[in-house]
Design a protein around this motif. Sequence first.
Motif, PDB file in Angstrom:
ATOM      1  N   SER A   1       0.833  -1.206   0.000  1.00 38.07           N
ATOM      2  CA  SER A   1       0.000   0.000   0.000  1.00 38.07           C
ATOM      3  C   SER A   1       0.867   1.255   0.000  1.00 38.07           C
ATOM      4  O   SER A   1       0.530   2.258  -0.640  1.00 38.07           O
ATOM      5  CB  SER A   1      -0.926   0.005   1.218  1.00 38.07           C
TER       6      SER A   1
ATOM      7  N   HIS B   1       2.030   1.908  -3.594  1.00 39.36           N
ATOM      8  CA  HIS B   1       1.091   2.623  -4.464  1.00 39.36           C
ATOM      9  C   HIS B   1       1.350   4.129  -4.385  1.00 39.36           C
ATOM     10  O   HIS B   1       1.348   4.826  -5.404  1.00 39.36           O
ATOM     11  CB  HIS B   1      -0.357   2.341  -4.044  1.00 39.36           C
ATOM     12  N   MET B   2       1.553   4.634  -3.156  1.00 38.06           N
ATOM     13  CA  MET B   2       1.813   6.063  -3.001  1.00 38.06           C
ATOM     14  C   MET B   2       3.144   6.443  -3.632  1.00 38.06           C
ATOM     15  O   MET B   2       3.249   7.452  -4.340  1.00 38.06           O
ATOM     16  CB  MET B   2       1.807   6.447  -1.515  1.00 38.06           C
TER      17      MET B   2
ATOM     18  N   ARG C   1       0.705   6.894  -7.509  1.00 40.82           N
ATOM     19  CA  ARG C   1      -0.622   6.450  -7.905  1.00 40.82           C
ATOM     20  C   ARG C   1      -1.713   6.890  -6.928  1.00 40.82           C
ATOM     21  O   ARG C   1      -2.831   6.375  -6.967  1.00 40.82           O
ATOM     22  CB  ARG C   1      -0.622   4.930  -8.063  1.00 40.82           C
ATOM     23  N   THR C   2      -1.386   7.824  -6.057  1.00 37.68           N
ATOM     24  CA  THR C   2      -2.380   8.421  -5.171  1.00 37.68           C
ATOM     25  C   THR C   2      -2.124   9.925  -5.129  1.00 37.68           C
ATOM     26  O   THR C   2      -1.206  10.423  -5.781  1.00 37.68           O
ATOM     27  CB  THR C   2      -2.299   7.845  -3.737  1.00 37.68           C
ATOM     28  N   THR C   3      -2.899  10.618  -4.328  1.00 35.15           N
ATOM     29  CA  THR C   3      -2.718  12.060  -4.175  1.00 35.15           C
ATOM     30  C   THR C   3      -1.870  12.406  -2.956  1.00 35.15           C
ATOM     31  O   THR C   3      -1.986  13.495  -2.382  1.00 35.15           O
ATOM     32  CB  THR C   3      -4.091  12.753  -4.070  1.00 35.15           C
TER      33      THR C   3
ATOM     34  N   TYR D   1      -0.693   7.645   5.822  1.00 33.72           N
ATOM     35  CA  TYR D   1      -1.349   7.298   4.569  1.00 33.72           C
ATOM     36  C   TYR D   1      -2.206   8.449   4.068  1.00 33.72           C
ATOM     37  O   TYR D   1      -2.847   9.146   4.852  1.00 33.72           O
ATOM     38  CB  TYR D   1      -2.186   6.018   4.698  1.00 33.72           C
ATOM     39  N   VAL D   2      -2.228   8.596   2.753  1.00 29.27           N
ATOM     40  CA  VAL D   2      -2.943   9.693   2.113  1.00 29.27           C
ATOM     41  C   VAL D   2      -4.439   9.638   2.459  1.00 29.27           C
ATOM     42  O   VAL D   2      -5.056   8.579   2.469  1.00 29.27           O
ATOM     43  CB  VAL D   2      -2.719   9.640   0.584  1.00 29.27           C
ATOM     44  N   ASP D   3      -4.994  10.808   2.750  1.00 25.91           N
ATOM     45  CA  ASP D   3      -6.430  10.976   3.009  1.00 25.91           C
ATOM     46  C   ASP D   3      -6.930  10.189   4.214  1.00 25.91           C
ATOM     47  O   ASP D   3      -8.111   9.875   4.309  1.00 25.91           O
ATOM     48  CB  ASP D   3      -7.264  10.585   1.773  1.00 25.91           C
TER      49      ASP D   3
ATOM     50  N   VAL E   1      -8.819   2.584  -4.714  1.00 26.69           N
ATOM     51  CA  VAL E   1      -8.820   3.978  -4.273  1.00 26.69           C
ATOM     52  C   VAL E   1      -9.830   4.799  -5.070  1.00 26.69           C
ATOM     53  O   VAL E   1     -10.285   4.390  -6.138  1.00 26.69           O
ATOM     54  CB  VAL E   1      -7.412   4.608  -4.415  1.00 26.69           C
TER      55      VAL E   1
ATOM     56  N   ASP F   1      -6.731   8.167  -8.327  1.00 29.07           N
ATOM     57  CA  ASP F   1      -5.541   7.536  -8.900  1.00 29.07           C
ATOM     58  C   ASP F   1      -5.068   8.377 -10.084  1.00 29.07           C
ATOM     59  O   ASP F   1      -5.545   8.201 -11.206  1.00 29.07           O
ATOM     60  CB  ASP F   1      -5.871   6.109  -9.355  1.00 29.07           C
TER      61      ASP F   1
ATOM     62  N   GLN G   1      -9.268   6.777 -12.887  1.00 27.99           N
ATOM     63  CA  GLN G   1      -8.676   7.799 -12.025  1.00 27.99           C
ATOM     64  C   GLN G   1      -9.593   8.159 -10.862  1.00 27.99           C
ATOM     65  O   GLN G   1      -9.149   8.714  -9.858  1.00 27.99           O
ATOM     66  CB  GLN G   1      -8.338   9.034 -12.855  1.00 27.99           C
TER      67      GLN G   1
END
Length: 407
Positions: free
Chosen positions: A58, A61-62, A66-68, A135-137, A310, A313, A322
């Motif tokens: 996970s 991914h960041m 691939r995340t914000t 972690y994002v968000d 998510v 993306d 996305q």
Amino acid sequence: MADNRAVAYEGPGKVQVIDTPYPEFELKDGPGVNPANVGRKVPHGVILKTIATNICGSDQHMVRGRTTAPQDLVLGHEITGEVIEVGPDVEFIKVGDICSVPFNISCGRCRNCKERKTGICLNVNPDRPGSAYGYVDMGGWVGGQAQFVLVPYADWNLLKFPDPEQALEKILDLTMLSDILPTGFHGAVTSGVTVGSTVYIAGAGPVGLAAAASALLLGAAVVIVADMNDDRLAQARSFGCETINLTEGDPQDQIEQILGVPEVDCAIDAVGFEAKGHGKDAEEAPATVLNSLMEITRAGGELGIPGLYVTGDPGGIDEAAQKGSLSLSLGTGWAKSLAFTTGQCPVMKYNRQLMMAILYDRIHIAKAVNAKAIPLEDAPKGYAEFDHGAATKFVLDPNGYLGASAA
């Protein structure tokens, strides 16, 4: 005040180890911290000296962009540590306790927590139900790939190991309790694995391997693990799994060669939203795994989906992807009366039982996922090797408890 070193996201493909503030019993402003959480007092928290903290898919991914996730976000949600300070409202956890930290941050007070749905706590993330470290968000709780980390609601969140000396002897196994072992176990449980089950697991990364080990612990007759990485497939075979190489095409025919029928009782998605299609030159196709699992699971079967999906993306293959909108063959699932379980694993639902299974040698999860301890300063190298498909679960050793030395 003690210094602190931590692993931070610096942009797509890049992490580095930085100096960062020593934690206090208050959530400060910083990268990724929800403004509504800034200044939040944490008298119910403790500060841990980190014993082990792991690199997770996970996180990857960041790191791939691939995340914000914002720049300078301190990473890490798989944390095991020794308590060195306790807040004034902490009653039962004491200095010197060695504990596992569930990656879900939960309050223990809201409706969802009281119903054991700790992955979707209502009180720790102002934006949405559910939270996690680094972690994002997820509310902005600072990550644990660091020498020291703040854990809120400590009496509720922490799993204290009964014997510190015994815990340190098995620490490479016990560090998997923070996430991947309960997550894999959750995937197996929610897919209906029981004695005699036939099980298909998409993905031979650490969560997929943990799901496979969990399925065997639950009594599965046959566990089939599928991936495109030969080294990871070999790791699955090392503890008794059958394997399928998806570069050779659709899994259904290969399943039939193993079982005599082209379907399984239970299926688990341990891949998530960066899935590829099947075949040697397959491109990214994020709905592939979910649609494939619906095809190969028997009518009336169940799908466990611990793989991450998510709602944002930036690298998605099209505008729909996305936003986390995938082209699912829901009609197939409906026609076959399949059951689906998604979302964060509620770690506290399983971690104590799995701790006991580790302590009494019913499962050897560190061996199953090929755990390797490395110094905190080697985190960028660990991320790079993991991103290139290493069949290894990298365990960071920020304070020297594990004896990892720089390469």
